[in-house]
Design a protein around this motif. Structure first.
Motif, PDB file in Angstrom:
ATOM      1  N   VAL A  70       0.860  -1.183   0.000  1.00 16.32           N
ATOM      2  CA  VAL A  70       0.000   0.000   0.000  1.00 16.32           C
ATOM      3  C   VAL A  70       0.899   1.237   0.000  1.00 16.32           C
ATOM      4  O   VAL A  70       1.660   1.457   0.942  1.00 16.32           O
ATOM      5  N   GLY A  71       0.855   2.013  -1.076  1.00 19.34           N
ATOM      6  CA  GLY A  71       1.635   3.259  -1.129  1.00 19.34           C
ATOM      7  C   GLY A  71       3.128   3.014  -1.137  1.00 19.34           C
ATOM      8  O   GLY A  71       3.635   2.131  -1.834  1.00 19.34           O
ATOM      9  N   GLN A 131       6.941   4.210   4.850  1.00 17.70           N
ATOM     10  CA  GLN A 131       7.142   5.325   5.785  1.00 17.70           C
ATOM     11  C   GLN A 131       8.568   5.226   6.305  1.00 17.70           C
ATOM     12  O   GLN A 131       9.062   4.132   6.524  1.00 17.70           O
ATOM     13  N   THR A 139      -1.535   1.757  10.710  1.00 17.36           N
ATOM     14  CA  THR A 139      -1.050   3.108  11.010  1.00 17.36           C
ATOM     15  C   THR A 139      -1.202   3.421  12.497  1.00 17.36           C
ATOM     16  O   THR A 139      -0.306   4.000  13.113  1.00 17.36           O
ATOM     17  N   SER A 166       3.560   6.702  13.765  1.00 11.31           N
ATOM     18  CA  SER A 166       2.778   7.212  14.899  1.00 11.31           C
ATOM     19  C   SER A 166       2.147   6.078  15.699  1.00 11.31           C
ATOM     20  O   SER A 166       1.327   6.317  16.581  1.00 11.31           O
ATOM     21  N   THR A 226      -0.266   6.288   1.514  1.00 14.38           N
ATOM     22  CA  THR A 226       0.408   5.991   2.773  1.00 14.38           C
ATOM     23  C   THR A 226       0.165   7.138   3.735  1.00 14.38           C
ATOM     24  O   THR A 226       0.499   8.281   3.433  1.00 14.38           O
ATOM     25  N   LEU A 227      -0.433   6.828   4.870  1.00 18.69           N
ATOM     26  CA  LEU A 227      -0.746   7.865   5.851  1.00 18.69           C
ATOM     27  C   LEU A 227       0.023   7.600   7.142  1.00 18.69           C
ATOM     28  O   LEU A 227       0.049   6.470   7.638  1.00 18.69           O
ATOM     29  N   LEU A 228       0.648   8.636   7.662  1.00 18.80           N
ATOM     30  CA  LEU A 228       1.373   8.484   8.931  1.00 18.80           C
ATOM     31  C   LEU A 228       0.460   8.720  10.127  1.00 18.80           C
ATOM     32  O   LEU A 228       0.716   8.215  11.215  1.00 18.80           O
ATOM     33  N   PHE A 229      -0.579   9.505   9.936  1.00 19.94           N
ATOM     34  CA  PHE A 229      -1.734   9.523  10.840  1.00 19.94           C
ATOM     35  C   PHE A 229      -2.946   9.229   9.973  1.00 19.94           C
ATOM     36  O   PHE A 229      -3.051   9.746   8.851  1.00 19.94           O
ATOM     37  N   ASP A 230      -3.862   8.433  10.488  1.00 19.41           N
ATOM     38  CA  ASP A 230      -5.062   8.052   9.740  1.00 19.41           C
ATOM     39  C   ASP A 230      -6.156   7.890  10.794  1.00 19.41           C
ATOM     40  O   ASP A 230      -6.587   6.793  11.090  1.00 19.41           O
TER      41      ASP A 230
END
Lengths: 440, 167
Positions: free
Chosen positions: A200-201, A204, A360, A366, B60-64
Motif C-alpha cells: 500500500v503506497g 514510511q 497506522t 505514529s 500511505t498515511l502516517l496519521f489516519d
C-alpha cells in the motif's frame, strides 16, 4: 594527589583487525547468554558489520507489487549504496547501482516513478531502465570512436525474488537466495504467499538514535517486553492483559533468521473469510492450519528485516495487518526505519481500509505499539557508548529460557520452543552475527 | 473587509489556543476542540521530479485517525506505561502564515505552516517537524471545531524517533 587505577579501557580503535576479532570472540558469548554492551555502538564494530554483513548478505530492496508495470521503478538503499529497482523494458526486474558510470553522480533522485530512461544530471549520459548506456551528448565529438557504450552500462546488482520480495546482494559470491533464506521460507509463505499481496503506497521512514541490531534482536525473540513496553495497549483493552504474549512458539531456522509465532487466537480467524479458498490453494495443509490459529507472527530475516502480522479488535471488528520493515543502519548508533504496509490484493475495499488504519494506528511512525520501542532502542544505545562499559566489560543478560528444551511435535521447520518468553533466538542471532563479523 | 479581519483574528486565536493546549499536554482540552466527525491525516512526503505531480502520497498515511482513534491515543497517554512520552517531550508548535482559503456559512478552510520543535530527554539536538496544515473548522453550537486536519511534513524521512506527538 591524583586518583590512579590500574584498569584500562580497551582501545578497540588502536587494535589491529585480528586483535579486534579476537577481542570480539573473547567477550561476546552468545551460548552463555552474555552480550557485551559496547557492541551496540562502537564505531569499530560498526565498520566490521558494514563490511562483513551489509556488503555480504542478501538485503531486501522492494516488493514486486511496487513496480507492476514496465518502466516502474523505486530507489532504495542497501549497504550504504543507493540502487534503482526497475521493471525494465525487457520485462525483467533490474537492480542497478544508482551511480553514473561516467563520473559517479547519483542518477535518479526520485523515490519512485515510471521512466524509460535515466539521464544523468551532471553531463547527460542517458541509460535505459535496463541499465544499458544509450546516449552520450556529442559522443562523436568528445570521444571519437574510442567510447564503447556497451561496456558503460549501469552496474547490475545480483538479485533474486522469493514470495514477491526482491532481495539483492552486493556480494557476487553469496550463496543463493534460496539457501540464504533456508527454512524461514516456510514462514515467509504465511506472510507473503498466503494470498496475492500488494504494498500500500510507499514505505514510511523515520530515524532513531539506536543501533539496527536492537531492532533485529527485539524482533527475533522478544515477546517478553510486550508486558511492560506495550503495557499501555493492554490497559486500553486492545490486547488481552496478563501473559497473552507468551502463548505460541519461538522458532529459529538458521542463518540468523527466526520468529515468534503467537497462537492460538482467542478471537478466531484473523484474516478475511472471503479469501479462505485462496489461502487454501496457496498454502499447504500444515501452513493453512497455522494461519487459522495465528494471533500474530513476528519474523526476523537477518540481518535487518522485520515482518509482522498482527491482529486486534478495532471499532468492534477483528482485523489483521501485515507489514515489512528494515532497520537500516545509518551509523554506529543510529538507524532509519523504513516500513511497508501490505494487504491481500483480493480483500474487500472495506477490509483493506480497516487493515491500513489498524497498521497506522499501531505500527506506523505514529503507531501506539511502535513508539514505545524506540525509547528502548535509543536509551540502550546511548548507555552503551560510555567508555565505562568497555572498562568494566559490562555485559547484558540473555539467559532467559536456557532451561527449556525444544519441542519435536510442531509442524513447521526449525528449532522450536513452546511459549515465546525465551531469549534462545537472540542467542542464536548474536552467534550468527558474531560468526559473520569475525569471519576471516 | 472588517468581517474578514475579525474572522482572521478568530481563526488565528483558535490555532494558537490549540497549540498552547498541545504544548501544555492538555490533551483532554485539545480533544474538546475537535468535531466528532474529525478526519485527522498525515500523508507521506516523497521525492518527485515532475512538478505537475504532487510530491506526496495519500496512499500511505502516517496519521489516519478519527475521533475514536484519537481518543485511544489520548487515553493511552494517561496510562502510566506510555513510555514514548514518559517523561514527555517539550514541544513548541509555531503556527504561521495563516491563510483563510474558503468561507461558507458555518465552515472555514484554513491553511497554515507548522514548525514543531521537540526536545526529548537530555538530547542537545532537538527534532524539528516542519510542514503544511490544511484544516477545516466548523461552527458547532457557537464554537469552532476542527473537522479536518491534513498535515504534510517537509521531510521524506522524519528526523524524529516517532510520532508520539500530535501535529
Amino acid at each position: 594527589m591524583t586518583t590512579t587505577s590500574t584498569k584500562q579501557v580497551p582501545r578497540l580503535d588502536e587494535m589491529t583487525r585480528s586483535e579486534l576479532i579476537q577481542y570480539l570472540k573473547d567477550t561476546v558469548k552468545p551460548e552463555e547468554g552474555l552480550i557485551p554492551s559496547y557492541i551496540f555502538s562502537h564505531p569499530k564494530v560498526y565498520e566490521l558489520e558494514m563490511e562483513k554483513i551489509f556488503l555480504k548478505d542478501w538485503l531486501f530492496v522492494a516488493h514486486k507489487s511496487e513496480i507492476p508495470n514496465i518502466g516502474d521503478f523505486v530507489t532504495r538503499e542497501m549497504g550504504g549504496q543507493s540502487v534503482i529497482v526497475t521493471h525494465g523494458a525487457d520485462g525483467e526486474i533490474h537492480v542497478l547501482l544508482n551511480v553514473c558510470t561516467h563520473r559517479g553522480m547519483k542518477l535518479c533522485r526520485m523515490d519512485n516513478g515510471n521512466q524509460k530512461n535515466f539521464t544523468c544530471p551532471y553531463h547527460g549520459f542517458n541509460f535505459k531502465n535496463t541499465g544499458d548506456l544509450i546516449g552520450i551528448p556529442f559522443q562523436k565529438v568528445v570521444y571519437g570512436e574510442t567510447m564503447d557504450k556497451s561496456k558503460m552500462g549501469l552496474k547490475e546488482i545480483r538479485h533474486d525474488v522469493y514470495a514477491d520480495l526482491i532481495f539483492a546482494t552486493l556480494n557476487s559470491e553469496a550463496v543463493s537466495l534460496e539457501d540464504f533464506l533456508g527454512d524461514i521460507k516456510w514462514y515467509l509463505d504465511l506472510a507473503f504467499n498466503r494470498a496475492e499481496m500488494e504494498v500500500v503506497g510507499l514505505p514510511q521512514k523515520w530515524n532513531v538514535d539506536g543501533t539496527w541490531k536492537l531492532g533485529s534482536d527485539n524482533t527475533i525473540s522478544d515477546s517478553y517486553h510486550t508486558l511492560v513496553s506495550h503495557g499501555s495497549i493492554a490497559k486500553l483493552g486492545l490486547v488481552p492483559t496478563g501473559d497473552y504474549s507468551k502463548y505460541g512458539y519461538q522458532i529459529y531456522t538458521g542463518n540468523g533468521h527466526g520468529l515468534n509465532l503467537g497462537m492460538p487466537n482467542p478471537d478466531g480467524f484473523a484474516f478475511p473469510e472471503s479469501l479462505i479458498d485462496e489461502y487454501k490453494e496457496r498454502l499447504n495443509e500444515d501452513q493453512y492450519d497455522i494461519l487459522k490459529q495465528m494471533k500474530n507472527m513476528i519474523v526476523c530475516v537477518s540481518p535487518n528485516i522485520m515482518i509482522l502480522i498482527s491482529s486486534m479488535d478495532l471499532k468492534g471488528q477483528k482485523i489483521s495487518h501485515t507489514s515489512l520493515r528494515i532497520w537500516k543502519p545509518t551509523g554506529p548508533d543510529s538507524m532509519e526505519i523504513s516500513s511497508w504496509m501490505l494487504v491481500e490484493k483480493n480483500a474487500t475495499e472495506e477490509w483493506k481500509r480497516l487493515s491500513e488504519q489498524a497498521f497506522t494506528l499501531t505500527f506506523g511512525a505514529s503507531g501506539i505499539f511502535e513508539q514505545d520501542d524506540t525509547e528502548n532502542f535509543t536509551d540502550i544505545t546511548q548507555n552503551s557508548k560510555s567508555p565505562y562499559h568497555l572498562q568494566e566489560n559490562i555485559v547484558f543478560n540473555y539467559t532467559m529460557g536456557m532451561h527449556q528444551k525444544p519441542v519435536e511435535d510442531f509442524v513447521g521447520p526449525g528449532i522450536v520452543y513452546k511459549d515465546k518468553f525465551n531469549e534462545a533466538n537472540s542467542r542464536a542471532f548474536f552467534r550468527n552475527w558474531l560468526d559473520q563479523i569475525t569471519a576471516e | 473587509m472588517h468581517e474578514n479581519i475579525i474572522l482572521q483574528h478568530e481563526i488565528e486565536q483558535w490555532l494558537y489556543k490549540e497549540s498552547e493546549l498541545l504544548d501544555q499536554l492538555n490533551f483532554d482540552g485539545w480533544y474538546e476542540l475537535l468535531s466528532e466527525e474529525i478526519s485527522y491525516t498525515m500523508p507521506l512526503r516523497i521525492n518527485q521530479m515532475e512538478k505537475s505531480k504532487p510530491d506526496y502520497s495519500e496512499a500511505t498515511l502516517l496519521f489516519d485517525d478519527d475521533s475514536t482513534t484519537l481518543k485511544l491515543r489520548i487515553d493511552r497517554m494517561k496510562t502510566d506505561m506510555a513510555w514514548a512520552e514518559l517523561p514527555p517531550s517539550r514541544t513548541r508548535r509555531n503556527v504561521s502564515n495563516v491563510k483563510i482559503k474558503e468561507v461558507s456559512e458555518n465552515e472555514v478552510a484554513v491553511h497554515s505552516n507548522l514548525l514543531l520543535y521537540r526536545s526529548r530527554s537530555t538530547d542537545t539536538t532537538a527534532d524539528l517537524i516542519s510542514g503544511e496544515r490544511k484544516d477545516v473548522l466548523r461552527k458547532e453550537n457557537g464554537d469552532w471545531k476542527l473537522v479536518s486536519r491534513w498535515f504534510l511534513a517537509d521531510q521524506t524521512s522524519l528526523g524524529t524517533r516517532n510520532l508520539a506527538i500530535f501535529v
